[in-house]
Design an enzyme around this catalytic site. Structure first.
Site, short mmCIF file in Angstrom:
data_model
loop_
_atom_site.label_atom_id
_atom_site.label_comp_id
_atom_site.label_asym_id
_atom_site.label_seq_id
_atom_site.Cartn_x
_atom_site.Cartn_y
_atom_site.Cartn_z
N ASP A 1 -8.95 -4.02 -3.12
CA ASP A 1 -8.68 -2.93 -4.06
C ASP A 1 -9.09 -3.29 -5.48
O ASP A 1 -9.52 -2.42 -6.25
CB ASP A 1 -7.18 -2.60 -4.05
CG ASP A 1 -6.80 -1.62 -2.96
OD1 ASP A 1 -7.70 -1.07 -2.31
OD2 ASP A 1 -5.59 -1.40 -2.76
N HIS B 1 1.51 3.33 -3.22
CA HIS B 1 0.52 4.24 -3.81
C HIS B 1 1.09 5.64 -4.01
O HIS B 1 0.82 6.29 -5.01
CB HIS B 1 -0.73 4.33 -2.92
CG HIS B 1 -1.82 3.39 -3.31
ND1 HIS B 1 -2.68 3.64 -4.35
CD2 HIS B 1 -2.19 2.20 -2.79
CE1 HIS B 1 -3.54 2.64 -4.46
NE2 HIS B 1 -3.26 1.76 -3.53
N GLN C 1 0.82 -1.21 0.00
CA GLN C 1 0.00 0.00 0.00
C GLN C 1 0.85 1.26 0.00
O GLN C 1 0.45 2.29 -0.55
CB GLN C 1 -0.95 0.00 1.20
CG GLN C 1 -1.99 -1.12 1.15
CD GLN C 1 -2.86 -1.03 -0.09
OE1 GLN C 1 -3.52 -0.02 -0.34
NE2 GLN C 1 -2.86 -2.08 -0.89
N GLU D 1 -7.94 3.65 6.85
CA GLU D 1 -8.74 3.29 5.68
C GLU D 1 -8.81 1.76 5.52
O GLU D 1 -9.88 1.17 5.41
CB GLU D 1 -8.11 3.91 4.44
CG GLU D 1 -8.79 3.52 3.14
CD GLU D 1 -8.01 3.99 1.92
OE1 GLU D 1 -8.60 4.02 0.83
OE2 GLU D 1 -6.82 4.32 2.05
N HIS D 2 -7.65 1.12 5.47
CA HIS D 2 -7.57 -0.34 5.35
C HIS D 2 -7.00 -0.90 6.64
O HIS D 2 -6.00 -0.39 7.15
CB HIS D 2 -6.65 -0.76 4.21
CG HIS D 2 -6.98 -0.16 2.88
ND1 HIS D 2 -6.24 0.87 2.31
CD2 HIS D 2 -7.96 -0.45 2.00
CE1 HIS D 2 -6.76 1.18 1.14
NE2 HIS D 2 -7.81 0.40 0.92
N HIS E 1 -46.72 28.25 12.42
CA HIS E 1 -46.76 26.79 12.37
C HIS E 1 -48.02 26.28 13.06
O HIS E 1 -48.70 25.36 12.58
CB HIS E 1 -45.54 26.20 13.09
CG HIS E 1 -44.27 26.23 12.30
ND1 HIS E 1 -43.67 27.41 11.90
CD2 HIS E 1 -43.46 25.23 11.86
CE1 HIS E 1 -42.55 27.13 11.26
NE2 HIS E 1 -42.40 25.81 11.21
#
Length: 435
Positions: free
Chosen positions: A352, A253, A250, A318-319, A412
């Protein structure tokens, strides 16, 4: 006790980076707001060296690019899209419209209504992310979105045939070769040649994520998705090679992709640090991964399972790859994560690329309050109400009248009172509470 064996960049340095990104994005958005297509073209040329006659691909151009993709690649894309589509269809089936008589004569309900137009961003400046086409476009189409606009940057000066094939096979209605902040702005703001959308989805780098953040409100966004983050939770039941592989897998990336090892084993922590150094010498993307690991990699040592869980929830990654003797403990006890990958047999790359769950997931701590992209993100759950009898209208009206006056909302209250008078036959004074 929780001990940090390796620390990444300081919070001060990260804040400085974020400030620079924020100011750059503000300038690009303002220029596109004011100058439309001209500004889009300027930024595409500046950042991507890309200035075609038109950014939108014609049907003939799409067909020509798809024809360049080998049959095996087409079949692999089709397999992945089938998994994503099937899971999205199962998720949609869990979203039920309801209509219920909650009191005699009072009917309440909701409908799940697809959005009319969505912009799907498919990153590709560094790596041509074929899978992002499935995650955004396929899922939007399963939800029932009528118009899906897909944008992706050129890669090494040209469109990527496999990405275009994936976009087309996913069902995109419009495909543009346009990337970065200028793509996000064009979809959200619109230009002379690009009609704006209602909602933006898709991962991206820090600039793309910041553009989505600044445009939120003008359009909806799925979530803040990028840069990629990964957290590996491991005990001594696994080895250093698999931990290091999952971290660097990862980190490649981008140079600002956090990768964190959270472990209860000091020996595994030390062995993983050594294994990372070995793998970086042979990994083809080692230069990027090494920079990310040096600046954003962390190793955190915990004594107990409770500490592992609390730290994982604090990080809100995230992961989250869980490789422990009993990974279901984390499924049961963790509350802050984008997606869990339980056991050594699965991994983040499966999610992914192909397994069927969505890879557009929350980053930057957003997992504390949202999950990832799914079919429900493309749908609006809208309520309705219906009253079937005069008696029910008058009865609800009496309660409503008193509650409105309690708050000082006499207009109202009169909305309620006129129903009490009309359908209940009671002479309630104008703009006063029903008694």
């Amino acid at each position: 006790m929780i001990e940090t064996l390796k620390q990444g960049r300081s919070d001060t340095a990260k804040a400085s980076d974020a400030s620079a990104v924020r100011m750059a994005v503000e300038g690009i958005l303002e220029a596109i707001e004011n100058r439309g297509d001209v500004a889009v073209r300027e930024y595409a040329a500046k950042f991507d060296g890309w200035s075609p006659e038109q950014f939108r691909l014609s049907r003939a151009e799409i067909d020509a690019l798809v024809a360049q993709v080998p049959a095996r690649d087409i079949e692999d894309i089709r397999f992945a899209q089938t998994q994503v589509r099937n899971f999205a269809m199962l998720q949609k089936a869990a979203l039920q419209d309801i209509e219920v008589e909650t009191l005699p004569g009072v009917v309440l309900g909701h409908r799940n209504i697809p959005m009319n137009s969505v912009g799907c961003y498919v990153p590709g400046g560094k790596y041509p992310l074929v899978a992002s086409a499935h995650m955004g476009i396929v899922t939007a189409k399963v939800a029932g979105v009528k118009r899906v606009v897909a944008m992706t940057p050129p890669f090494q000066g040209r469109p990527v045939p496999a990405v275009i094939a994936a976009m087309d096979m996913s069902g995109a209605d419009e495909i543009y070769i346009l990337g970065g902040v200028q793509a996000i702005a064009a979809m959200a703001i619109g230009t002379e040649t690009i009609a704006p959308v209602d909602f933006l989805v898709g991962p991206g780098n820090a600039y793309v994520a910041e553009a989505k953040r600044q445009l939120f409100g003008r359009v909806g966004i799925d979530l803040l998705a990028g840069p990629t983050e990964t957290l590996v939770i491991a005990d001594d039941s696994v080895d250093a090679e698999i931990c290091a592989t999952d971290l660097l897998g990862q980190a490649e990336h981008g140079v600002n992709s956090p990768a964190i090892l959270l472990t209860s084993s000091r020996s595994l922590a030390n062995a993983t640090l050594a294994e990372i150094e070995r793998l970086l010498t042979i990994l083809p993307t080692g230069e990027t991964a090494a920079k990310a690991w040096a600046d954003y990699g962390q190793v955190i040592l915990c004594d107990t399972e409770d500490e592992l869980v609390s730290e994982a929830n604090r990080i809100a990654s995230e992961h989250v790859q869980v490789m422990t003797r009993n990974p279901d403990v984390f499924l049961e006890r963790m509350t802050n994560y984008g997606a869990l990958f339980l056991g050594a047999r699965t991994n983040v790359a499966f999610g992914d690329k192909v397994i069927g769950t969505n890879h557009t997931l929350p980053t930057l701590g957003a997992a504390r309050y949202t999950g990832g992209l799914w079919v429900g993100k493309f749908m609006k759950t809208c309520t309705f109400q219906r009253i079937l009898t005069d008696e029910a209208s008058a009865m609800i009206g009496e309660y409503c009248s008193r509650l409105c006056v309690l708050e000082g909302f006499h207009g109202h209250a009169e909305q309620a009172n006129i129903r009490v008078r009309r359908f209940g036959g009671r002479n309630v004074p104008y703009a006063q509470a029903a008694e």
